[in-house]
Write a protein that holds these residues in place. Sequence first.
Motif, short mmCIF file in Angstrom:
data_model
loop_
_atom_site.label_atom_id
_atom_site.label_comp_id
_atom_site.label_asym_id
_atom_site.label_seq_id
_atom_site.Cartn_x
_atom_site.Cartn_y
_atom_site.Cartn_z
N SER A 63 0.86 -1.18 0.00
CA SER A 63 0.00 0.00 0.00
C SER A 63 0.90 1.23 0.00
O SER A 63 2.12 1.13 -0.11
CB SER A 63 -0.90 -0.03 1.24
N GLY A 64 0.29 2.40 0.16
CA GLY A 64 1.06 3.64 0.15
C GLY A 64 2.15 3.65 1.22
O GLY A 64 3.25 4.17 1.01
N THR A 65 1.87 3.04 2.35
CA THR A 65 2.85 2.98 3.44
C THR A 65 4.09 2.21 2.98
O THR A 65 5.23 2.59 3.29
CB THR A 65 2.22 2.31 4.68
N TRP A 68 6.17 4.46 0.75
CA TRP A 68 7.08 5.34 1.51
C TRP A 68 8.38 4.61 1.81
O TRP A 68 9.47 5.13 1.61
CB TRP A 68 6.45 5.71 2.87
N PHE A 90 -0.73 12.53 7.20
CA PHE A 90 0.12 11.68 6.36
C PHE A 90 1.56 12.19 6.31
O PHE A 90 2.50 11.39 6.24
CB PHE A 90 -0.51 11.47 4.98
N VAL A 141 4.42 15.77 0.73
CA VAL A 141 3.14 15.13 0.43
C VAL A 141 2.39 16.10 -0.49
O VAL A 141 2.01 17.19 -0.07
CB VAL A 141 2.33 14.85 1.71
N ASN A 143 -0.58 16.02 -1.97
CA ASN A 143 -1.95 16.30 -1.54
C ASN A 143 -2.16 15.67 -0.17
O ASN A 143 -2.18 14.44 -0.05
CB ASN A 143 -2.94 15.72 -2.56
N THR A 145 -4.04 14.24 2.45
CA THR A 145 -5.38 13.65 2.43
C THR A 145 -6.14 13.90 3.73
O THR A 145 -7.36 13.77 3.76
CB THR A 145 -5.28 12.13 2.17
N ASP A 172 5.09 12.25 -2.33
CA ASP A 172 3.96 11.35 -2.10
C ASP A 172 2.77 11.90 -2.91
O ASP A 172 2.32 13.01 -2.66
CB ASP A 172 3.67 11.34 -0.59
N VAL A 174 -0.06 9.98 -3.24
CA VAL A 174 -1.05 8.92 -3.00
C VAL A 174 -2.46 9.40 -3.32
O VAL A 174 -3.24 8.68 -3.95
CB VAL A 174 -0.93 8.37 -1.55
N SER A 175 -2.80 10.63 -2.93
CA SER A 175 -4.17 11.09 -3.23
C SER A 175 -4.21 12.18 -4.29
O SER A 175 -5.18 12.93 -4.38
CB SER A 175 -4.87 11.55 -1.95
N GLN A 197 -5.30 2.67 -4.87
CA GLN A 197 -6.71 2.73 -4.47
C GLN A 197 -7.36 4.10 -4.53
O GLN A 197 -8.44 4.28 -3.97
CB GLN A 197 -6.84 2.16 -3.05
N LYS A 198 -6.74 5.06 -5.22
CA LYS A 198 -7.36 6.40 -5.21
C LYS A 198 -7.60 6.85 -6.65
O LYS A 198 -8.52 6.35 -7.29
CB LYS A 198 -6.50 7.36 -4.41
N1 PLP Z 1 0.05 9.09 1.85
C1 PLP Z 1 -1.14 9.67 1.68
C2 PLP Z 1 -1.19 11.08 1.17
C3 PLP Z 1 -2.31 8.97 1.97
O1 PLP Z 1 -3.51 9.54 1.78
C4 PLP Z 1 -2.22 7.64 2.45
C5 PLP Z 1 -3.44 6.89 2.76
O2 PLP Z 1 -4.53 7.33 2.63
C6 PLP Z 1 -0.96 7.10 2.62
C7 PLP Z 1 0.15 7.85 2.30
C8 PLP Z 1 -0.79 5.72 3.17
O3 PLP Z 1 -1.25 4.83 2.23
P1 PLP Z 1 -1.85 3.38 2.63
O4 PLP Z 1 -2.97 3.62 3.57
O5 PLP Z 1 -2.26 2.86 1.28
O6 PLP Z 1 -0.74 2.61 3.23
#
Ligand code: PLP
Length: 402
Positions: A63-65, A68, A90, A141, A143, A145, A172, A174-175, A197-198
Amino acid sequence: MSGRPFLQIPGPTNVPDRILRAMDRPVVDHRSPEFGQLVKALLPDVAKVFKSETGKVVLYPASGTGAWEAALVNTLAPGDRVLIFNNGHFATLFAEAARNLGIEVDEVPLRWGQGVPADLVEVKLRADAGGAAAYKAVLVVHNETSTGVTSDVLAVRKALDAAGHDALLIVDTVSSLASIDFRMDEWRVDVTLTGSQKGLMLPPGMALLCVGPRALEAGQSGGSRRNFWDWNRIIADNATGFYPYTPATLLLFGLREAVTMLLEEGLDDVFGRHERLASGVRAAVDAWGLKNLCEDPSEVSNSLTAVVTPDGIDSGEVMKIARERYDLALGVGLGRIRGKVFRIGHLGALNELEVLGTLGGVEMALAEAGVPVELGSGVAAAQRSFVAGRQAVATPVAAASR
Ligand code: PLP
């Protein structure tokens, strides 16, 4: 409840039928020539979504984590210093991930609801000691979130240039990726990371990175001890269409379809659609007399809106009513803003009517939670915004056909 559930959290987002159908197949052999062909053709197309010709796309079942961690361990070693601005949940977690890996983090606190101030980036970089203790990377980051704020990555790049600093720029998205304009090569971003997933409209389960030449070089000669996350091995195997581990095969079929859909619509039109939908949501929030947590109109996010509930109203109560009575899922207030905001996700596969349905549900939940909103006011404001947006787009066409 009958009818479809409304999933309007800021990710995971709704997966379009086309993508569901693309993934609805028997599991394939990930060492077959057919799968190799899929990978080889797919990765350069994914790079287009990052707006990169020089970057290498790396996909992980994560996932996004995880993204990172991949970005950090491939480019940085324990003891290296990085600069990050804490403007939300985040950014806090990104900084924590770096610290947990032994990286020294200079974390500049900001108001949650504010973007990364490029002038402050420049000040910090100019004041940097240099030598072995110099910042090795700036983490941003794009955006945030948790707050609905988009930072100006190009301005951060310019701040690095103005300070003459050669720290890597790790972003990042992710969003924001595939929802908000992002240009990896043009803004000379060294590593861009995201999740499936976004904006990419896929189920959770895939971490995606685009790695630029300077970051690749940093990863070849250094970085942290690593195994699974080592992108050198992955990139080497990808050249023949394979992976050093079992990839999330069905998600890759979904990603193929998602990228095709995004390129068919055209990235600029995808960003335009997100901007139009976001403007409608913001018009509704104004009409309700509520505050957007992001106060600066130049930093408002086009992928989600964090709405501040009035004093005495727990945002969790609004969300509970929306979920239990209307099957509408909204984003919770995260970290220190829990109970104070709720978030409306408006990213991914979405159109005006779905936004109006969402706003109708939010409006009813607000009223039932005791917030003095006039029913219909937000929906009508969004409708006016959408009609005005359409007319603005339609005018040149109409004029040209006369
Ligand atoms: N970075 C941002 C900006 C996020 O919005 C999120 C999760 O919503 C993450 C990182 C972490 O991603 P994940 O929950 O897929 O591990």
